[in-house]
Design a protein around this motif. Structure first.
Motif, PDB file in Angstrom:
ATOM      1  N   ASN A  95       0.860  -1.277  -0.009  1.00 13.15           N
ATOM      2  CA  ASN A  95       0.049  -0.136   0.012  1.00 13.15           C
ATOM      3  C   ASN A  95       0.787   1.375   0.064  1.00 13.15           C
ATOM      4  N   SER A 112      -5.133   3.595 -12.608  1.00 16.59           N
ATOM      5  CA  SER A 112      -6.163   2.417 -12.553  1.00 16.59           C
ATOM      6  C   SER A 112      -6.309   2.089 -14.002  1.00 16.59           C
ATOM      7  N   GLU A 195      -7.914   0.160   3.526  1.00 15.04           N
ATOM      8  CA  GLU A 195      -9.037   0.092   2.334  1.00 15.04           C
ATOM      9  C   GLU A 195     -10.213   0.672   2.698  1.00 15.04           C
ATOM     10  N   ASN A 196     -10.529   0.567   4.181  1.00 14.47           N
ATOM     11  CA  ASN A 196     -11.717   1.200   4.792  1.00 14.47           C
ATOM     12  C   ASN A 196     -11.634   2.438   5.038  1.00 14.47           C
ATOM     13  N   ASN A 198      -9.831   4.589   3.081  1.00 16.53           N
ATOM     14  CA  ASN A 198      -9.755   5.201   1.604  1.00 16.53           C
ATOM     15  C   ASN A 198     -11.351   5.267   1.385  1.00 16.53           C
ATOM     16  N   GLN A 199     -11.893   4.218   1.457  1.00 20.26           N
ATOM     17  CA  GLN A 199     -13.562   4.230   1.095  1.00 20.26           C
ATOM     18  C   GLN A 199     -14.155   5.142   1.828  1.00 20.26           C
ATOM     19  N   GLN A 200     -13.883   5.329   3.113  1.00 21.16           N
ATOM     20  CA  GLN A 200     -14.687   6.364   3.995  1.00 21.16           C
ATOM     21  C   GLN A 200     -14.396   7.950   3.436  1.00 21.16           C
ATOM     22  N   ILE A 202     -13.317   8.765   0.357  1.00 28.61           N
ATOM     23  CA  ILE A 202     -13.775   9.402  -1.101  1.00 28.61           C
ATOM     24  C   ILE A 202     -15.218   9.312  -0.880  1.00 28.61           C
ATOM     25  N   SER A 203     -15.882   8.753   0.197  1.00 26.38           N
ATOM     26  CA  SER A 203     -17.486   9.053   0.364  1.00 26.38           C
ATOM     27  C   SER A 203     -17.863  10.374   0.940  1.00 26.38           C
ATOM     28  N   CYS A 209     -10.012  12.621  -4.318  1.00 29.32           N
ATOM     29  CA  CYS A 209      -8.918  11.605  -4.457  1.00 29.32           C
ATOM     30  C   CYS A 209      -8.158  11.530  -2.881  1.00 29.32           C
ATOM     31  N   THR A 210      -7.841  10.496  -2.617  1.00 29.30           N
ATOM     32  CA  THR A 210      -6.727  10.150  -1.559  1.00 29.30           C
ATOM     33  C   THR A 210      -5.333   9.939  -1.980  1.00 29.30           C
TER      34      THR A 210
END
Ligand code: DER
Length: 233
Positions: A95, A112, A195-196, A198-200, A202-203, A209-210
């Protein structure tokens, strides 16, 4: 310096191992990728390598043009064979923290679109956990009009400090290639599940972006002080 030599070693090894004629290559941003572009240009001259290069920033675009490499973009070549980029820190799960140079948004988009993201770095980037060595924080690219509410939301949800990245050679905040601001999240809890997280992040409306590149890198090439190259995969 042996830090620059280490960057060059990593860059040359990655280019030689992962780029072949016919490839569409994503070109990252920062100081280490300068050596990668140098090596690509050498190989175009000596081997007549045929490649197209997609930049991840104005800086990368200038590098491609300076070295007379074939410039492409995601309209023309939306699928890339490989993306070669630097990182601010790499953990034991590959990561990354990226965005120290402020180019995280296009870097993440281009990465990506590539079959493989290959990281090139000097040995100082090789960590066990994110935050072990890199102390400038996790960059978060945000819409300028929303940076205060976003900063407050982050401060209420996470430990650490959230700072608006201020420019050095310009009055006021850093403005990215995309016209946005960057918040740097420092002194974060190193045991978080990235992973969690990053999802939090970008929501949150206004976060674009992070700098957390989770499960994206295929390999990392580290130039070592002793002149060797270490590969993490
Ligand atoms: O800003 C970025 O993401 C750069 O790729 C950075 O992470 C690496 O920059 P460096 O090669 O100059 O250390």
């Amino acid at each position: 310096s042996n830090l620059e030599e280490a960057k060059k070693l990593a860059a040359y090894a990655a280019i030689d191992n992962h780029v072949q004629s016919g490839n569409v290559v994503g070109i990252g941003s920062g100081s280490t990728v300068v050596y990668a572009v140098e090596r690509l240009a050498q190989r175009v001259q000596t081997e007549k390598l045929k490649i197209s290069c997609v930049p991840t920033s104005f800086q990368a675009r200038q590098l491609i043009i300076k070295h007379n490499l074939k410039l492409s973009d995601l309209d023309i070549t939306p699928s890339l064979n490989v993306c070669i980029d630097g990182a601010d820190e790499v953990d034991s799960n590959l990561n990354l923290i990226k965005g120290g140079g402020g180019c995280l948004l296009q870097e993440k988009i281009v990465a990506s679109c590539a079959k493989q993201l290959i990281i090139i770095a000097d040995f100082t980037k090789n960590s066990c956990k994110l935050g072990d060595q890199y102390k400038k924080g996790i960059p978060i690219e945000v819409v300028p009009t929303a940076y205060v509410p976003i900063k407050r939301k982050l401060e209420s949800r996470f430990t650490g400090e959230i700072d608006l990245r201020m420019a050095i050679n310009k009055a006021g905040p850093v403005v990215t290639d995309n016209g946005n601001f960057i918040l740097d999240w420092k002194n974060f809890d190193q045991t978080l599940n990235w992973e969690n997280v990053n999802q939090q992040l970008i929501s949150i409306p206004g976060v674009l972006c992070t700098g957390l590149f989770v499960n994206m890198a295929k390999k990392a090439y580290y130039g070592m002080a002793d002149g060797l190259v270490k590969v993490q995969e």
